[in-house]
Design an enzyme around this catalytic site. Structure first.
Site, PDB file in Angstrom:
ATOM      1  N   ASN A   9       1.310   5.474   0.827  1.00  9.18           N
ATOM      2  CA  ASN A   9       2.428   5.058   1.687  1.00  9.18           C
ATOM      3  C   ASN A   9       3.040   3.736   1.239  1.00  9.18           C
ATOM      4  O   ASN A   9       4.183   3.429   1.590  1.00  9.18           O
ATOM      5  CB  ASN A   9       1.954   4.965   3.134  1.00  9.18           C
ATOM      6  CG  ASN A   9       1.766   6.338   3.753  1.00  9.18           C
ATOM      7  OD1 ASN A   9       2.733   7.015   4.053  1.00  9.18           O
ATOM      8  ND2 ASN A   9       0.528   6.774   3.891  1.00  9.18           N
ATOM      9  N   SER A  10       2.301   2.906   0.523  1.00  7.31           N
ATOM     10  CA  SER A  10       2.882   1.646   0.015  1.00  7.31           C
ATOM     11  C   SER A  10       3.315   1.787  -1.440  1.00  7.31           C
ATOM     12  O   SER A  10       4.427   1.455  -1.800  1.00  7.31           O
ATOM     13  CB  SER A  10       1.854   0.503   0.085  1.00  7.31           C
ATOM     14  OG  SER A  10       1.607   0.146   1.415  1.00  7.31           O
ATOM     15  N   LEU A  11       2.413   2.315  -2.245  1.00  5.22           N
ATOM     16  CA  LEU A  11       2.663   2.340  -3.692  1.00  5.22           C
ATOM     17  C   LEU A  11       2.448   3.716  -4.303  1.00  5.22           C
ATOM     18  O   LEU A  11       1.554   4.449  -3.902  1.00  5.22           O
ATOM     19  CB  LEU A  11       1.729   1.351  -4.399  1.00  5.22           C
ATOM     20  CG  LEU A  11       1.989  -0.130  -4.148  1.00  5.22           C
ATOM     21  CD1 LEU A  11       0.910  -0.974  -4.802  1.00  5.22           C
ATOM     22  CD2 LEU A  11       3.367  -0.538  -4.644  1.00  5.22           C
ATOM     23  N   TYR A  93     -12.760  18.531   8.147  1.00  6.19           N
ATOM     24  CA  TYR A  93     -11.725  18.529   9.192  1.00  6.19           C
ATOM     25  C   TYR A  93     -11.638  19.886   9.884  1.00  6.19           C
ATOM     26  O   TYR A  93     -11.783  20.936   9.257  1.00  6.19           O
ATOM     27  CB  TYR A  93     -10.371  18.134   8.575  1.00  6.19           C
ATOM     28  CG  TYR A  93      -9.930  16.712   8.913  1.00  6.19           C
ATOM     29  CD1 TYR A  93     -10.860  15.689   9.052  1.00  6.19           C
ATOM     30  CD2 TYR A  93      -8.591  16.392   9.108  1.00  6.19           C
ATOM     31  CE1 TYR A  93     -10.460  14.391   9.368  1.00  6.19           C
ATOM     32  CE2 TYR A  93      -8.172  15.106   9.422  1.00  6.19           C
ATOM     33  CZ  TYR A  93      -9.126  14.109   9.565  1.00  6.19           C
ATOM     34  OH  TYR A  93      -8.726  12.827   9.878  1.00  6.19           O
ATOM     35  N   GLY A 100      -5.941  13.771   4.906  1.00  4.87           N
ATOM     36  CA  GLY A 100      -5.107  13.105   3.896  1.00  4.87           C
ATOM     37  C   GLY A 100      -5.579  13.447   2.489  1.00  4.87           C
ATOM     38  O   GLY A 100      -6.775  13.319   2.181  1.00  4.87           O
ATOM     39  N   ASP A 102      -5.315  11.884  -0.254  1.00  2.00           N
ATOM     40  CA  ASP A 102      -5.929  10.782  -1.003  1.00  2.00           C
ATOM     41  C   ASP A 102      -7.385  10.642  -0.596  1.00  2.00           C
ATOM     42  O   ASP A 102      -8.269  10.431  -1.429  1.00  2.00           O
ATOM     43  CB  ASP A 102      -5.168   9.486  -0.797  1.00  2.00           C
ATOM     44  CG  ASP A 102      -4.980   9.112   0.672  1.00  2.00           C
ATOM     45  OD1 ASP A 102      -5.165   9.976   1.549  1.00  2.00           O
ATOM     46  OD2 ASP A 102      -4.649   7.954   0.935  1.00  2.00           O
TER      47      ASP A 102
HETATM   48  N1  LIG Z   1       3.986  -4.337  -4.607  1.00  2.00           N
HETATM   49  C1  LIG Z   1       3.166  -4.095  -3.576  1.00  2.00           C
HETATM   50  N2  LIG Z   1       3.638  -3.496  -2.474  1.00  2.00           N
HETATM   51  C2  LIG Z   1       2.806  -3.212  -1.434  1.00  2.00           C
HETATM   52  N3  LIG Z   1       1.490  -3.538  -1.411  1.00  2.00           N
HETATM   53  C3  LIG Z   1       0.976  -4.165  -2.493  1.00  2.00           C
HETATM   54  C4  LIG Z   1       1.763  -4.451  -3.637  1.00  2.00           C
HETATM   55  N4  LIG Z   1       0.973  -5.026  -4.559  1.00  2.00           N
HETATM   56  C5  LIG Z   1      -0.250  -5.091  -4.030  1.00  2.00           C
HETATM   57  N5  LIG Z   1      -0.258  -4.611  -2.792  1.00  2.00           N
HETATM   58  C6  LIG Z   1      -1.445  -4.546  -1.950  1.00  2.00           C
HETATM   59  O1  LIG Z   1      -1.969  -3.239  -2.131  1.00  2.00           O
HETATM   60  C7  LIG Z   1      -2.086  -2.580  -0.890  1.00  2.00           C
HETATM   61  C8  LIG Z   1      -1.631  -1.167  -1.123  1.00  2.00           C
HETATM   62  O2  LIG Z   1      -2.712  -0.552  -1.805  1.00  2.00           O
HETATM   63  P1  LIG Z   1      -2.623   0.977  -2.177  1.00  2.00           P
HETATM   64  O3  LIG Z   1      -4.025   1.466  -2.314  1.00  2.00           O
HETATM   65  O4  LIG Z   1      -1.686   1.195  -3.284  1.00  2.00           O
HETATM   66  O5  LIG Z   1      -1.961   1.560  -0.837  1.00  2.00           O
HETATM   67  P2  LIG Z   1      -1.429   3.032  -0.565  1.00  2.00           P
HETATM   68  O6  LIG Z   1      -2.340   3.982  -1.289  1.00  2.00           O
HETATM   69  O7  LIG Z   1      -1.522   3.107   0.924  1.00  2.00           O
HETATM   70  O8  LIG Z   1      -0.023   3.069  -1.066  1.00  2.00           O
HETATM   71  C9  LIG Z   1      -1.213  -3.317   0.109  1.00  2.00           C
HETATM   72  O9  LIG Z   1      -1.852  -3.287   1.383  1.00  2.00           O
HETATM   73  C10 LIG Z   1      -1.139  -4.719  -0.475  1.00  2.00           C
HETATM   74  O10 LIG Z   1      -2.144  -5.557   0.082  1.00  2.00           O
HETATM   75  C1  LIG Z   2      -4.722   7.845   6.364  1.00  2.00           C
HETATM   76  C2  LIG Z   2      -3.612   7.809   5.331  1.00  2.00           C
HETATM   77  C3  LIG Z   2      -2.303   7.398   5.961  1.00  2.00           C
HETATM   78  C4  LIG Z   2      -3.983   6.803   4.240  1.00  2.00           C
HETATM   79  O1  LIG Z   2      -2.900   6.726   3.349  1.00  2.00           O
HETATM   80  P1  LIG Z   2      -2.643   5.424   2.451  1.00  2.00           P
HETATM   81  O2  LIG Z   2      -3.149   4.249   3.224  1.00  2.00           O
HETATM   82  O3  LIG Z   2      -3.432   5.642   1.222  1.00  2.00           O
HETATM   83  O4  LIG Z   2      -1.186   5.391   2.205  1.00  2.00           O
HETATM   84  C5  LIG Z   2      -3.479   9.200   4.646  1.00  2.00           C
HETATM   85  O5  LIG Z   2      -4.754   9.615   4.224  1.00  2.00           O
HETATM   86  C6  LIG Z   2      -2.891  10.240   5.572  1.00  2.00           C
HETATM   87  O6  LIG Z   2      -1.700  10.348   5.722  1.00  2.00           O
HETATM   88  N1  LIG Z   2      -3.786  11.051   6.210  1.00  2.00           N
HETATM   89  C7  LIG Z   2      -3.350  12.118   7.104  1.00  2.00           C
HETATM   90  C8  LIG Z   2      -4.035  11.993   8.434  1.00  2.00           C
HETATM   91  C9  LIG Z   2      -5.567  12.145   8.352  1.00  2.00           C
HETATM   92  O7  LIG Z   2      -6.144  11.914   7.257  1.00  2.00           O
HETATM   93  O8  LIG Z   2      -6.179  12.487   9.380  1.00  2.00           O
HETATM   94  K   LIG Z   3      -4.220   5.536  -0.956  1.00  2.00           K
END
Ligand SMILES: Nc1ncnc2c1ncn2[C@@H]1O[C@H](COP(=O)(O)OP(=O)(O)O)[C@@H](O)[C@H]1O
Ligand SMILES: CC(C)(COP(=O)(O)O)[C@@H](O)C(=O)NCCC(=O)O
Ligand SMILES: [K+]
Length: 246
Positions: A9-11, A93, A100, A102
């Site tokens: 959701n972030s990256l 589940y 999710g 991931d």
């Molecule tokens: N450019 C960026 N944008 C957002 N988060 C970043 C960035 N660089 C490092 N981070 C850190 O990494 C985390 C996102 O880790 P990540 O495992 O990639 O998240 P997700 O899988 O949810 O996208 C953020 O919570 C933040 O602390």
């Molecule tokens: C819990 C999460 C949002 C984590 O996503 P991330 O933080 O890696 O972006 C993802 O695994 C998701 O969308 N799960 C669906 C709901 C569940 O796992 O119950």
């Molecule tokens: K993730």
């Protein structure tokens, strides 16, 4: 060469893997499809023959990412799909498709490291914890806000919590009581994360006894590096993706 993508959701994390040697030829992260395509533009010299992807973003955004990669690199993009069982792990589940992807692939990747009871942590936008027993049965898990969400919600819903993010790293080098707003907030959020992980490890110990592994992945896994027993595996999801999309 194979392009692998983990769309959180972030990256959107990506890497180009030499599928024979397993060597990572290139890697990066972007927050959106446009940024991703910009980074992939520099890869034309690498002979990428196929791509595989895992996503927790919306179906619409995931489809857009797949289409833009396919057009840019003239490759098919294979997307990991939910499963009841994979690599010896049995999805716990009640509706397996809702877990999710991931989380699912991090568990599948972890179980290949040591087919034993385990706690799998992913510290990203959200922080997730999943329990798998020694027979590979996923018992379920927990989801809580990641540190960026904890911090941003305080800034968004209060009038006087205001500081530059540049100040944050220095403020969170210890868990001594904070004596400034940035110290109080950064240490409070870090303490919540630390407490969540420590609770998960304790509860896993109560359930599994001493013989279980703890794996951590995600962009914020470094925040819990001081917790003993945690094995940090940055590419855990990619390891599971290789099993889901061989
Ligand atoms: N450019 C960026 N944008 C957002 N988060 C970043 C960035 N660089 C490092 N981070 C850190 O990494 C985390 C996102 O880790 P990540 O495992 O990639 O998240 P997700 O899988 O949810 O996208 C953020 O919570 C933040 O602390
Ligand atoms: C819990 C999460 C949002 C984590 O996503 P991330 O933080 O890696 O972006 C993802 O695994 C998701 O969308 N799960 C669906 C709901 C569940 O796992 O119950
Ligand atoms: K993730």
């Amino acid at each position: 060469m194979i392009l692998e993508l983990d769309c959180g959701n972030s990256l959107i994390k990506w890497r180009v893997l030499d599928s024979c040697s397993g060597v990572v030829a290139a890697q990066g992260a972007s927050s959106c499809a446009a940024g991703l395509l910009g980074e992939l533009g520099s890869l034309v010299h690498l002979r990428i023959l196929r791509a595989r992807l895992v996503s927790v973003r919306s179906d619409q955004e995931t489809t857009e990412i797949c289409t833009r990669i396919s057009d840019a690199l003239s490759v098919h993009v294979q997307s990991a799909a939910p499963a009841k069982e994979l690599g010896g792990v049995i999805n716990g589940y009640l509706e397996y498709e809702r877990l999710g992807m991931d989380r699912w692939l991090a568990m599948v990747g972890a179980f290949q490291l040591k087919r034993d009871a385990m706690l799998v942590l992913d510290l990203g936008t959200a922080v997730t914890a999943d329990l798998v027993d020694a027979q590979g049965v996923h018992l379920g898990g927990f989801i809580c806000p990641g540190i960026s969400l904890l911090r941003s919600q305080l800034h968004a819903h209060t009038q006087r919590i205001r500081y530059s993010m540049d100040e944050a790293p220095a403020a969170s080098c210890t868990l001594e009581p904070g004596r400034t707003t940035v110290e109080a907030v950064e240490r409070g959020c870090l303490s919540m994360l630390d407490s969540f992980v420590s609770t998960q490890i304790r509860q896993a110990g109560d359930r599994f006894g001493a013989a279980f592994s703890v794996y951590a992945t995600g962009g914020d896994a470094g925040l819990i590096k001081d917790i003993g027993q945690v094995q940090r595996i940055p590419d855990l999801v990619f390891r599971g993706l290789a099993i889901a999309c061989p």
